[in-house]
Motif scaffolding. Sequence first.
Motif, PDB file in Angstrom:
ATOM      1  N   GLU A   1      -9.452  37.897   5.983  1.00  0.00           N
ATOM      2  CA  GLU A   1      -8.181  37.263   6.336  1.00  0.00           C
ATOM      3  C   GLU A   1      -7.263  37.167   5.120  1.00  0.00           C
ATOM      4  OE1 GLU A   1      -6.509  32.953   7.865  1.00  0.00           O
ATOM      5  OE2 GLU A   1      -8.567  33.521   8.369  1.00  0.00           O
ATOM      6  N   GLN A   2      -7.822  36.804   3.972  1.00  0.00           N
ATOM      7  CA  GLN A   2      -7.023  36.728   2.750  1.00  0.00           C
ATOM      8  C   GLN A   2      -6.475  38.099   2.370  1.00  0.00           C
ATOM      9  OE1 GLN A   2      -9.918  34.971   0.117  1.00  0.00           O
ATOM     10  NE2 GLN A   2      -9.092  32.909   0.401  1.00  0.00           N
ATOM     11  N   ASN A   3      -7.297  39.140   2.515  1.00  0.00           N
ATOM     12  CA  ASN A   3      -6.837  40.497   2.217  1.00  0.00           C
ATOM     13  C   ASN A   3      -5.734  40.934   3.175  1.00  0.00           C
ATOM     14  OD1 ASN A   3      -8.623  40.734   0.102  1.00  0.00           O
ATOM     15  ND2 ASN A   3     -10.192  41.775   1.309  1.00  0.00           N
ATOM     16  N   ARG A   4      -5.885  40.579   4.454  1.00  0.00           N
ATOM     17  CA  ARG A   4      -4.864  40.929   5.443  1.00  0.00           C
ATOM     18  C   ARG A   4      -3.546  40.235   5.116  1.00  0.00           C
ATOM     19  NH1 ARG A   4      -2.522  38.716   9.554  1.00  0.00           N
ATOM     20  NH2 ARG A   4      -3.802  36.858   9.534  1.00  0.00           N
ATOM     21  N   LEU A   5      -3.622  38.968   4.745  1.00  0.00           N
ATOM     22  CA  LEU A   5      -2.408  38.233   4.394  1.00  0.00           C
ATOM     23  C   LEU A   5      -1.774  38.783   3.117  1.00  0.00           C
ATOM     24  CD1 LEU A   5      -3.483  34.576   5.212  1.00  0.00           C
ATOM     25  CD2 LEU A   5      -1.886  36.014   6.488  1.00  0.00           C
ATOM     26  N   ALA A   6      -2.597  39.202   2.167  1.00  0.00           N
ATOM     27  CA  ALA A   6      -2.063  39.791   0.934  1.00  0.00           C
ATOM     28  C   ALA A   6      -1.351  41.108   1.239  1.00  0.00           C
ATOM     29  CB  ALA A   6      -3.184  40.012  -0.074  1.00  0.00           C
ATOM     30  N   ARG A   7      -1.949  41.932   2.110  1.00  0.00           N
ATOM     31  CA  ARG A   7      -1.293  43.199   2.488  1.00  0.00           C
ATOM     32  C   ARG A   7       0.027  42.936   3.197  1.00  0.00           C
ATOM     33  NH1 ARG A   7      -6.578  44.460   3.860  1.00  0.00           N
ATOM     34  NH2 ARG A   7      -6.155  44.138   6.062  1.00  0.00           N
ATOM     35  N   LEU A   8       0.041  41.948   4.085  1.00  0.00           N
ATOM     36  CA  LEU A   8       1.265  41.593   4.795  1.00  0.00           C
ATOM     37  C   LEU A   8       2.336  41.106   3.815  1.00  0.00           C
ATOM     38  CD1 LEU A   8       2.660  41.225   7.543  1.00  0.00           C
ATOM     39  CD2 LEU A   8       1.691  38.937   7.620  1.00  0.00           C
ATOM     40  N   PHE A   9       1.933  40.323   2.842  1.00  0.00           N
ATOM     41  CA  PHE A   9       2.851  39.827   1.823  1.00  0.00           C
ATOM     42  C   PHE A   9       3.453  40.994   1.049  1.00  0.00           C
ATOM     43  CE2 PHE A   9       3.855  38.099  -2.386  1.00  0.00           C
ATOM     44  CZ  PHE A   9       4.611  36.989  -2.032  1.00  0.00           C
ATOM     45  N   HIS A  10       2.632  41.994   0.715  1.00  0.00           N
ATOM     46  CA  HIS A  10       3.134  43.162  -0.018  1.00  0.00           C
ATOM     47  C   HIS A  10       4.108  43.976   0.825  1.00  0.00           C
ATOM     48  CE1 HIS A  10       0.735  42.457  -3.515  1.00  0.00           C
ATOM     49  NE2 HIS A  10      -0.395  42.508  -2.842  1.00  0.00           N
ATOM     50  N   VAL A  11       3.855  44.047   2.122  1.00  0.00           N
ATOM     51  CA  VAL A  11       4.789  44.751   3.013  1.00  0.00           C
ATOM     52  C   VAL A  11       6.131  44.022   3.027  1.00  0.00           C
ATOM     53  CG1 VAL A  11       5.245  45.327   5.433  1.00  0.00           C
ATOM     54  CG2 VAL A  11       3.004  45.816   4.437  1.00  0.00           C
ATOM     55  N   MET A  12       6.078  42.695   3.085  1.00  0.00           N
ATOM     56  CA  MET A  12       7.321  41.909   3.073  1.00  0.00           C
ATOM     57  C   MET A  12       8.076  42.119   1.758  1.00  0.00           C
ATOM     58  SD  MET A  12       6.155  38.265   4.620  1.00  0.00           S
ATOM     59  CE  MET A  12       4.868  38.194   5.826  1.00  0.00           C
ATOM     60  N   GLU A  13       7.356  42.109   0.650  1.00  0.00           N
ATOM     61  CA  GLU A  13       8.003  42.337  -0.644  1.00  0.00           C
ATOM     62  C   GLU A  13       8.627  43.727  -0.710  1.00  0.00           C
ATOM     63  OE1 GLU A  13       4.759  41.628  -3.397  1.00  0.00           O
ATOM     64  OE2 GLU A  13       5.713  39.746  -4.027  1.00  0.00           O
ATOM     65  N   ARG A  14       7.914  44.718  -0.166  1.00  0.00           N
ATOM     66  CA  ARG A  14       8.441  46.081  -0.183  1.00  0.00           C
ATOM     67  C   ARG A  14       9.730  46.174   0.631  1.00  0.00           C
ATOM     68  NH1 ARG A  14       4.704  49.326   2.471  1.00  0.00           N
ATOM     69  NH2 ARG A  14       3.176  48.307   1.156  1.00  0.00           N
ATOM     70  N   TRP A  15       9.755  45.519   1.811  1.00  0.00           N
ATOM     71  CA  TRP A  15      10.974  45.509   2.616  1.00  0.00           C
ATOM     72  C   TRP A  15      12.125  44.873   1.831  1.00  0.00           C
ATOM     73  CZ3 TRP A  15      12.772  48.211   6.343  1.00  0.00           C
ATOM     74  CH2 TRP A  15      11.962  48.705   7.360  1.00  0.00           C
ATOM     75  N   ARG A  16      11.841  43.729   1.210  1.00  0.00           N
ATOM     76  CA  ARG A  16      12.876  43.049   0.432  1.00  0.00           C
ATOM     77  C   ARG A  16      13.409  43.946  -0.677  1.00  0.00           C
ATOM     78  NH1 ARG A  16      10.605  39.001  -3.410  1.00  0.00           N
ATOM     79  NH2 ARG A  16      10.078  40.983  -4.342  1.00  0.00           N
ATOM     80  N   ASP A  17      12.510  44.546  -1.435  1.00  0.00           N
ATOM     81  CA  ASP A  17      12.927  45.412  -2.538  1.00  0.00           C
ATOM     82  C   ASP A  17      13.690  46.632  -2.035  1.00  0.00           C
ATOM     83  OD1 ASP A  17      11.687  43.621  -4.188  1.00  0.00           O
ATOM     84  OD2 ASP A  17       9.879  44.852  -4.493  1.00  0.00           O
TER      85      ASP A  17
END
Length: 178
Positions: free
Chosen positions: A100-116
Amino acid sequence: MNEFDLDPQDDSEEEIEYVSKTRMKKEMHALQELAVYLTTLKPEQLARIPLPQDLLNAVQETKNIKKNEALRRHHQYLGRLMRSADHEKIAAAVSGLKEEQNRLARLFHVMERWRDDLIAGDQEVVERFFIEFPHTDRQELRHLVRSAKGAVGTQQASTHARKLFRFVRDAMAGPGEY
């Protein structure tokens, strides 16, 4: 045949598996590492793991120990308690927690990538975002992207980037989930 004779064909006898001392030590160290990992979890995460009360108390007690040697001995104690606990269930729960922590970390990185990408990109990136998340407030997104692009290199850059990140997070969560 008397009671002391062993019949080689007798299937009722259990096979005794030889376990080397090295293997036993490795298993004990693995259980101790699992128990030490439990001490790093937050209380709400720890509550989701099926721990016997004595092990739970010992894990919670770890935060009060400051001395290195005392901490090492306590970790060994945790390992001993783990041996008597149902460590397969505990390991499965910890594995689920890590997933679950890994899934949330991947989701967080996707959000950061969209923002960037939104900050660095052009109108095409904004349109791709609208296609991916059609429920998005178009006017708000365009305003946030314009503000973030205008603030690049200034003191306000991180503030605008955080606002855009929150907007992306909310858009990815879907309508009515935040």
